[in-house]
Design a protein around this motif. Structure first.
Motif, PDB file in Angstrom:
ATOM      1  N   ALA A   1       0.822  -1.215   0.000  1.00  0.00           N
ATOM      2  CA  ALA A   1       0.000   0.000   0.000  1.00  0.00           C
ATOM      3  C   ALA A   1       0.851   1.259   0.000  1.00  0.00           C
ATOM      4  O   ALA A   1       0.646   2.166  -0.806  1.00  0.00           O
ATOM      5  CB  ALA A   1      -0.935  -0.002   1.204  1.00  0.00           C
ATOM      6  N   SER A   2       1.822   1.319   0.891  1.00  0.00           N
ATOM      7  CA  SER A   2       2.600   2.548   1.073  1.00  0.00           C
ATOM      8  C   SER A   2       3.903   2.575   0.290  1.00  0.00           C
ATOM      9  O   SER A   2       4.495   3.635   0.090  1.00  0.00           O
ATOM     10  CB  SER A   2       2.933   2.730   2.557  1.00  0.00           C
ATOM     11  OG  SER A   2       3.848   1.735   2.992  1.00  0.00           O
ATOM     12  N   HIS A   3       4.381   1.408  -0.105  1.00  0.00           N
ATOM     13  CA  HIS A   3       5.684   1.230  -0.756  1.00  0.00           C
ATOM     14  C   HIS A   3       6.865   1.436   0.197  1.00  0.00           C
ATOM     15  O   HIS A   3       8.009   1.402  -0.238  1.00  0.00           O
ATOM     16  CB  HIS A   3       5.838   2.145  -1.980  1.00  0.00           C
ATOM     17  CG  HIS A   3       4.818   1.912  -3.043  1.00  0.00           C
ATOM     18  ND1 HIS A   3       4.902   0.877  -3.938  1.00  0.00           N
ATOM     19  CD2 HIS A   3       3.669   2.567  -3.326  1.00  0.00           C
ATOM     20  CE1 HIS A   3       3.857   0.913  -4.754  1.00  0.00           C
ATOM     21  NE2 HIS A   3       3.091   1.921  -4.397  1.00  0.00           N
ATOM     22  N   TYR A   4       6.603   1.688   1.478  1.00  0.00           N
ATOM     23  CA  TYR A   4       7.695   1.757   2.446  1.00  0.00           C
ATOM     24  C   TYR A   4       8.305   0.364   2.625  1.00  0.00           C
ATOM     25  O   TYR A   4       7.643  -0.652   2.417  1.00  0.00           O
ATOM     26  CB  TYR A   4       7.200   2.271   3.801  1.00  0.00           C
ATOM     27  CG  TYR A   4       7.017   3.763   3.875  1.00  0.00           C
ATOM     28  CD1 TYR A   4       8.122   4.610   3.904  1.00  0.00           C
ATOM     29  CD2 TYR A   4       5.745   4.331   3.915  1.00  0.00           C
ATOM     30  CE1 TYR A   4       7.964   5.980   3.977  1.00  0.00           C
ATOM     31  CE2 TYR A   4       5.578   5.700   3.985  1.00  0.00           C
ATOM     32  CZ  TYR A   4       6.691   6.525   4.018  1.00  0.00           C
ATOM     33  OH  TYR A   4       6.530   7.889   4.082  1.00  0.00           O
ATOM     34  N   ALA A   5       9.551   0.337   3.057  1.00  0.00           N
ATOM     35  CA  ALA A   5      10.252  -0.935   3.220  1.00  0.00           C
ATOM     36  C   ALA A   5       9.811  -1.645   4.498  1.00  0.00           C
ATOM     37  O   ALA A   5       9.805  -1.041   5.573  1.00  0.00           O
ATOM     38  CB  ALA A   5      11.758  -0.696   3.259  1.00  0.00           C
ATOM     39  N   ILE A   6       9.447  -2.898   4.370  1.00  0.00           N
ATOM     40  CA  ILE A   6       9.308  -3.776   5.524  1.00  0.00           C
ATOM     41  C   ILE A   6      10.700  -4.272   5.917  1.00  0.00           C
ATOM     42  O   ILE A   6      11.039  -4.365   7.097  1.00  0.00           O
ATOM     43  CB  ILE A   6       8.373  -4.957   5.198  1.00  0.00           C
ATOM     44  CG1 ILE A   6       6.954  -4.437   4.924  1.00  0.00           C
ATOM     45  CG2 ILE A   6       8.362  -5.981   6.333  1.00  0.00           C
ATOM     46  CD1 ILE A   6       6.004  -5.489   4.397  1.00  0.00           C
ATOM     47  N   ALA A   7      11.503  -4.565   4.911  1.00  0.00           N
ATOM     48  CA  ALA A   7      12.933  -4.834   5.085  1.00  0.00           C
ATOM     49  C   ALA A   7      13.609  -4.519   3.763  1.00  0.00           C
ATOM     50  O   ALA A   7      13.146  -4.936   2.705  1.00  0.00           O
ATOM     51  CB  ALA A   7      13.180  -6.283   5.486  1.00  0.00           C
ATOM     52  N   GLY A   8      14.682  -3.766   3.828  1.00  0.00           N
ATOM     53  CA  GLY A   8      15.410  -3.406   2.615  1.00  0.00           C
ATOM     54  C   GLY A   8      16.901  -3.357   2.872  1.00  0.00           C
ATOM     55  O   GLY A   8      17.340  -3.290   4.026  1.00  0.00           O
TER      56      GLY A   8
END
Length: 288
Positions: free
Chosen positions: A191-198
């Motif tokens: 939804a947000s495109h933020y990283a859950i893990a990157g």
């Protein structure tokens, strides 16, 4: 739709004017650049500044240029400009590549590199990318300018080394050594495109084919943007076949304060750190 609490709006036309406004209003003031982090927080009333200082139209803070072996990026340079820059594609393809994964086109048209770095959201992509590239951040305040290494800039969640009356004005990146490759991999919230893990990885091969330098940063999984030091140490000096990379990547979450929320447990995020680190390292090696 949520609306912000009442505030006074101030448009700064120069960096000095912005600094003066910050000095005048102190803790009641927030700086607005692109607005794609601050405005949503204000609408949810997670942030309720009494005074909003808009620096978005200060002339001379949006640029990408080469200066004596260093690439300088103005803090108000937006993501779309970063993504399309031939200079960055030549020397730091990690930035355009990572920028393309940020939000959507509207976000990239307005969001700025300086705003992202100053906001210091550990789930954002740009702080980790600049940390992996060992950037230096130039700030300006009442006592003049100072330069802060990226390793010293990101202190915690939404917390940086910026002083209350300082503005971030420039990011500086030393042109990398030969045989250096980079890559950014992330498991993104759909939804947000933020990283859950990157993981942002920068790898340099030596003349003998071993890894002579490694710089890795983890996004999304921990309480702050942070370096994967254990993995870096496991890479340097090694012949990097897939087995060696897998072993090094398995240490990606070591020493990190991993978060747990509705998007993933600590155990899940730690495992995903190893997965994205391995992918990023292998792609960086291909490009080195």
């Amino acid at each position: 739709m949520s609306v912000p609490a009442a505030f006074d709006y101030h448009r700064a036309n120069t960096v000095d004017e912005a600094i003066a406004l910050l000095k005048e209003y102190g803790d009641e003031a927030k700086v607005l650049a692109g607005g794609h982090s601050l405005i949503p927080a204000m609408k949810l009333r997670l942030s309720q500044p009494g005074h909003l200082i808009d620096i978005g139209r200060i002339a001379g803070l949006s640029y990408i240029r080469e200066e004596n072996g260093v690439i300088a990026i103005g803090a108000l340079t937006n993501y779309t400009v970063l993504e399309r820059s031939d200079l960055l594609k030549r020397y730091f393809p990690l930035i355009p590549e990572g920028t393309a994964l940020i939000g959507d086109q509207q976000v990239r048209n307005r969001g700025t590199i300086g705003g992202s770095l100053a906001h210091s959201d550990p789930a954002s992509d740009m702080p980790g990318i600049i940390l992996a590239l060992k950037g230096e951040l130039v700030t300006q305040g009442p006592n003049g300018k100072r330069t802060i290494k990226a390793d010293d800039f990101f202190i915690g969640t939404f917390t940086t080394a910026l002083e209350p009356e300082e503005i971030l004005t420039e990011i500086r990146l030393a042109i990398p050594a030969a045989h250096t490759g980079s890559a950014y991999e992330k498991l993104a919230n759909k939804a947000s495109h933020y990283a859950i893990a990157g993981c942002a990885a920068v790898i340099t091969r030596g003349d003998d084919g071993t890894c002579s330098a490694a710089s890795l940063a983890i996004t999304g999984a921990a309480m702050q943007t942070t370096r994967a030091s254990a993995t870096e140490a496991a890479l340097v000096g090694k012949k990097l076949d897939e087995a060696a990379v897998t072993e090094a990547a398995s240490h990606a979450a070591e020493g990190l304060e991993i978060v747990s929320d509705i998007h993933g447990s600590k155990e899940y995020r730690a495992q995903m750190c190893a997965v994205v680190a391995k992918r990023a390292i292998l792609r960086a090696l291909e490009r080195a």
